[in-house]
Design an enzyme around this catalytic site. Structure first.
Site, PDB file in Angstrom:
ATOM      1  CD  GLN A 113      -1.342  -2.346   2.041  1.00 18.64           C
ATOM      2  OE1 GLN A 113      -0.130  -2.505   2.167  1.00 18.64           O
ATOM      3  NE2 GLN A 113      -2.230  -3.185   2.549  1.00 18.64           N
ATOM      4  CG  ASP A 157      -8.239  -2.928  -2.990  1.00 16.93           C
ATOM      5  OD1 ASP A 157      -9.041  -3.437  -3.800  1.00 16.93           O
ATOM      6  OD2 ASP A 157      -7.766  -3.554  -2.022  1.00 16.93           O
ATOM      7  CD1 TRP A 216     -11.574  -2.593   3.561  1.00 14.98           C
ATOM      8  CD2 TRP A 216     -11.556  -0.382   3.221  1.00 14.98           C
ATOM      9  NE1 TRP A 216     -10.657  -2.046   4.437  1.00 14.98           N
ATOM     10  CE2 TRP A 216     -10.626  -0.692   4.259  1.00 14.98           C
ATOM     11  CE3 TRP A 216     -11.701   0.953   2.836  1.00 14.98           C
ATOM     12  CZ2 TRP A 216      -9.879   0.275   4.904  1.00 14.98           C
ATOM     13  CZ3 TRP A 216     -10.948   1.922   3.474  1.00 14.98           C
ATOM     14  CH2 TRP A 216     -10.050   1.582   4.501  1.00 14.98           C
TER      15      TRP A 216
END
Length: 296
Positions: A113, A157, A216
């Site tokens: 991330q 994402d 999510w």
């Protein structure tokens, strides 16, 4: 109030963060920070107490804010930063606008991330902004957010969070096969989560099997209205994140999709194709609960 930032040092500040920090506490009106062309290697924070801020570049390709933190980068405390401290641009102010800029997380693919823009503002506007990254490029934390003519790229994402966010004539670019565009965490009871109006989706060479989204949180809401989708989008369209119960509570919707990635007959059966009457409700003012972004 007008502040200028320039890499050559001939005009105003050389650092964008220094320019932000120079704003007097309690300043009562909007501050425009004009950013001259250049590559600004900085991690930027716009504090919650800041007045309304406009970051104004001259051209998104020549005015670049870049940093390379990711979730595994060690912070000053010696601990990994985690996703939510990895952002290149971090916005906490109540009112914020960015125009004609690139905001990049240069951590690179496979590093986990790595947020380019962490937007946790009450009202935020991005116009003609390029958001570049890989996993978790854009975090939409809270409030109402409006993105107009923006370019957003990533692989997993890469648009995620809880805010109500409207993407108007934006370009989404998939960088990796078997990825996910959205990971919404829309709160229960919120009428809108992510709404994409008249956007387009493309993929890099050979990229395929990319999902439009996965939930999510249980009440994720995403709607694509009149979006042109290339072949990088998988026919199924939507993924349940391995949690079948979320098929009952998530709201995944489309209307008027076109292109080789538009395949209503193959879509996950728990998603919906909106009627023309339903789709007519997906306009800027209703989605943003009456907020009229300046210049809209």
């Amino acid at each position: 109030m007008l502040i200028t930032v320039s890499k050559n040092g001939n005009e105003g500040y050389t650092s964008l963060q220094e320019a932000l920090d120079s704003i007097p506490q309690g300043h009562p009106s909007e501050v425009t920070i004009r950013i001259k062309p250049g590559i600004y290697e900085e991690k930027i924070t716009v504090d919650k107490a800041a007045p309304p801020i406009l970051l104004l570049g001259e051209d998104p390709h020549s005015t670049v804010i870049t940093w390379s933190d990711n979730a595994h980068t060690l912070g000053k405390d010696g601990e990994p930063l985690g996703t939510f401290r990895s952002g290149t641009l971090n916005v906490f102010a109540e009112g914020f606008t960015a125009e004609n800029l690139t905001i990049r997380n240069a951590s690179g693919p496979g590093t986990g991330q790595a947020v380019a823009a962490f937007v946790d503002a009450g009202q935020a506007v991005f116009r003609r902004v390029r958001l570049l990254g890989d996993q978790d490029t854009l975090y939409t934390g809270q409030g109402r957010q409006y993105y107009n003519e923006c370019y957003i790229e990533g692989d997993v994402d890469y648009i995620f969070g809880a805010a109500t966010a409207l993407f108007d004539h934006c370009h989404l670019h998939n960088k990796r096969s078997r990825g996910y565009i959205t990971a919404a965490s829309t709160p229960e009871g919120a009428p809108f989560g992510y709404v994409f109006l008249d956007c387009k989706i493309t993929g890099g060479e050979g990229v395929s099997e990319v999902y439009l989204g996965r939930p999510w949180r249980p009440f994720a809401h995403v709607a694509f209205i009149r979006t042109v989708m290339d072949g990088s989008v998988i026919g199924e369209g939507w993924h349940n994140w391995g949690q079948p119960d979320r098929e009952k509570s998530s709201r995944y919707e489309e209307f008027g999709s076109s292109g080789t990635g538009a395949n209503p007959a193959a879509r996950a059966p728990w998603s919906r194709q909106l009627t023309a009457e339903e789709a007519a409700e997906y306009r800027v003012l209703p989605v943003l609960d009456g907020w009229h972004p300046e210049g809209y």
